[in-house]
Design a protein around this motif. Structure first.
Motif: not given
Length: 533
Positions: A39-56
């Motif tokens: 439901a949040p449907s923040l489509w733009w967030w998908a382009y940044l969402a993996l960055v914290p995981w990959m930085l770790l």
């Protein structure tokens, strides 16, 4: 006042190095992409969402730690995307998430290999293809029906973005996932390695140009008229006699369509009929009467034990003014635990923990394209879970389907994110195939999408009990995805195979390079043989 920095550094370093801290951070980081889906449907967030995981992951001190970060992040991702299953599976969902999270364990070392330290420009550029390809392999493996199917593919978060939908018509949801992960990879390089910022910016520009080029180059579907399709959504009905009350309410709503001109088809949701029509001719007679009143055939969905063969089937059945037309489709891909229990002899205990199926449904044998009405409209039916599989809708269109119709029921998860997530998949299937898709449910969300994935009319939300008529645009032509299939998946396999070949070649060169010290001879006890002895 002077802050005693030296006293704090050891404590901070200790917290950062704590395996418990890293583990918790990996789970949280892996869960972040869920916000891009309804439901949040923040489509733009998908382009940044993996960055914290990959930085770790890129800071993991060892390959084993990188694999653990990948696994724990995958566990967090699966829990977040499927959290609405908790009321049905209870604690069992933790086991499933942990098992499926293991699919990301190889992705962790892959990210570390490509992004750790200060990569060369060549390695950084390669990472923009390698890291997304590794992610896509995870999505591909977990898309197998027995592992839960392709629910929560990262590319599916872009269901309301027109340029991304055009990309889907080129290479399916797989190509959209590749582009989304490539942007995340470029952003990770941008924020972590100052020397590689030009390379990261170039990568972002390439992704933007690729999406823009696809939106400009891929031909739009050619208009080919329209049809009027009515969707009947009974809504939530509490109390006893659920199946009969649901049928009666759908019957009442369908009668309201009488007198409305040029309705070509009426669609009911999944499990809208709770008895086999052959064994209960009274139901067939009532449906045929509705068809005569409305002037259109009715597509119902029967969830019942069949009289002509053993077992329970979920079947799309077309009913006309004279009764059933003979067109029937039996659901082929079933929901694990929801409609059957895998390895029931071993996992049958799941029925006592959650709402797992007490009896396995039977599978259909082949897809069916139905012919509707005097106009000869070609209809491709899918049932619920099947709308998540890109290959099924693609196959129906290749067989001549002009309209895709999904009959669904998510009433078990009525107040969760599931109904919205399910309805959004219809936009992707429509864009991939260049054919409109009607998503009809029992209790919402019911929605219709045009050949480019655009929304047609207003959806029926989970608070509605109503019938709605939609002017559905038809289209001609064939999208590149229907014509070429899953070429983006094969490209990702080729990228990873090339990485493996390069690594193997380097290993061979190191072993055979001149000046490489030969291995020292050893005695029987294992100690080196010294010269002169």
């Amino acid at each position: 006042m002077r802050i005693p920095v030296g006293r704090w550094r050891p404590r901070t370093a200790h917290v950062a190095a704590s395996p418990w801290w890293r583990g918790a951070a990996a789970v949280v980081a892996g869960a972040l992409p869920a916000l891009a889906f309804p439901a949040p449907s923040l489509w733009w967030w998908a382009y940044l969402a993996l960055v914290p995981w990959m930085l770790l992951i890129r800071t993991a001190p060892t390959w084993r730690r990188a694999a653990l970060d990948g696994w724990l992040g995958g566990l967090g991702f699966m829990l977040a995307v499927h959290h609405w299953l908790m009321p049905s599976l209870h604690v069992f969902i933790l086991l499933l998430a942990a098992l499926l999270g293991l699919l990301w364990a190889p992705w962790g070392p892959l990210v570390r290999l490509m992004l750790s330290g200060v990569p060369s420009r060549a390695r950084a550029a390669a990472a923009l293809a390698v890291v997304p390809s590794g992610w896509l392999m995870v999505e591909l493996v977990r898309s197998w029906e027995g592992l839960g199917g392709p629910w929560g593919l990262l590319g599916a978060s872009q269901w309301q973005v027109p340029p991304a939908l055009r990309v889907a018509s080129l290479g399916g949801v797989w190509l959209v996932s590749l582009l989304v992960v490539a942007v995340n990879t470029a952003v990770t390089l941008l924020v972590s390695v100052r020397a590689l910022r030009p390379t990261a910016v170039a990568g972002l520009l390439v992704c933007a140009v690729a999406m823009g080029a696809a939106a400009w180059w891929v031909p739009a579907p050619q208009p080919a008229g329209q049809v009027r399709i009515a969707v009947v959504q009974p809504g939530v009905l509490n109390g006893v006699g659920g199946a009969e009350r649901r049928f009666a309410r759908a019957e009442e709503l369908t009668r309201e369509l009488a007198g409305r001109q040029d309705v070509d088809l009426v669609v009911w949701g999944e499990s809208s009929v709770g008895a086999d029509l052959t064994a209960r001719p009274a139901y067939t007679a009532r449906l045929a009467a509705l068809s005569r009143q409305v002037g259109a055939e009715v597509l119902v969905n029967v969830d019942a034990r069949r009289s002509d063969r053993p077992g329970i089937y979920k079947s799309s059945v077309l009913v006309g003014p004279e009764g059933t037309t003979g067109d029937r489709y039996d659901k082929m891909r079933l929901v694990p635990f929801g409609e059957y229990v895998p390895f029931r002899s071993v996992l049958g205990w799941a029925t006592s923990v959650g709402r797992a199926a007490a009896e396995d449904r039977r599978r259909g044998e082949q897809p069916v394209v139905m012919t509707v009405g005097e106009r000869g409209l070609r209809l491709g039916p899918l049932v619920c879970f099947e709308t998540a599989f890109p290959d099924m809708s693609r196959h129906l269109v290749r067989e001549g389907a002009q309209v895709l119709v999904a009959q669904s029921a998510t009433s078990t998860f009525q107040d969760s994110w599931a109904p919205g997530q399910h309805a959004s998949l219809a936009a992707l299937r429509a864009a991939e195939t260049g054919r409109p898709m009607v998503h009809a449910t029992l209790t919402g969300v019911s929605a219709v999408y045009g050949p480019e994935g655009e929304r047609v009319g207003a959806p029926l939300g989970t608070d509605r009990s109503a019938a709605a008529v939609y002017d559905v645009p038809l289209a001609a032509g064939t999208t590149p995805y229907v014509r070429l299939g899953d070429w983006a998946v094969y490209a990702a396999v080729l990228v990873l195979a090339s990485l493996g070949a390069v690594g193997a070649a380097r290993s061979v060169r190191r072993r055979t390079a001149p000046g490489t010290p030969a291995p020292r001879a050893r005695t029987a006890r294992g100690s080196p043989v010294r010269p002169g002895r």
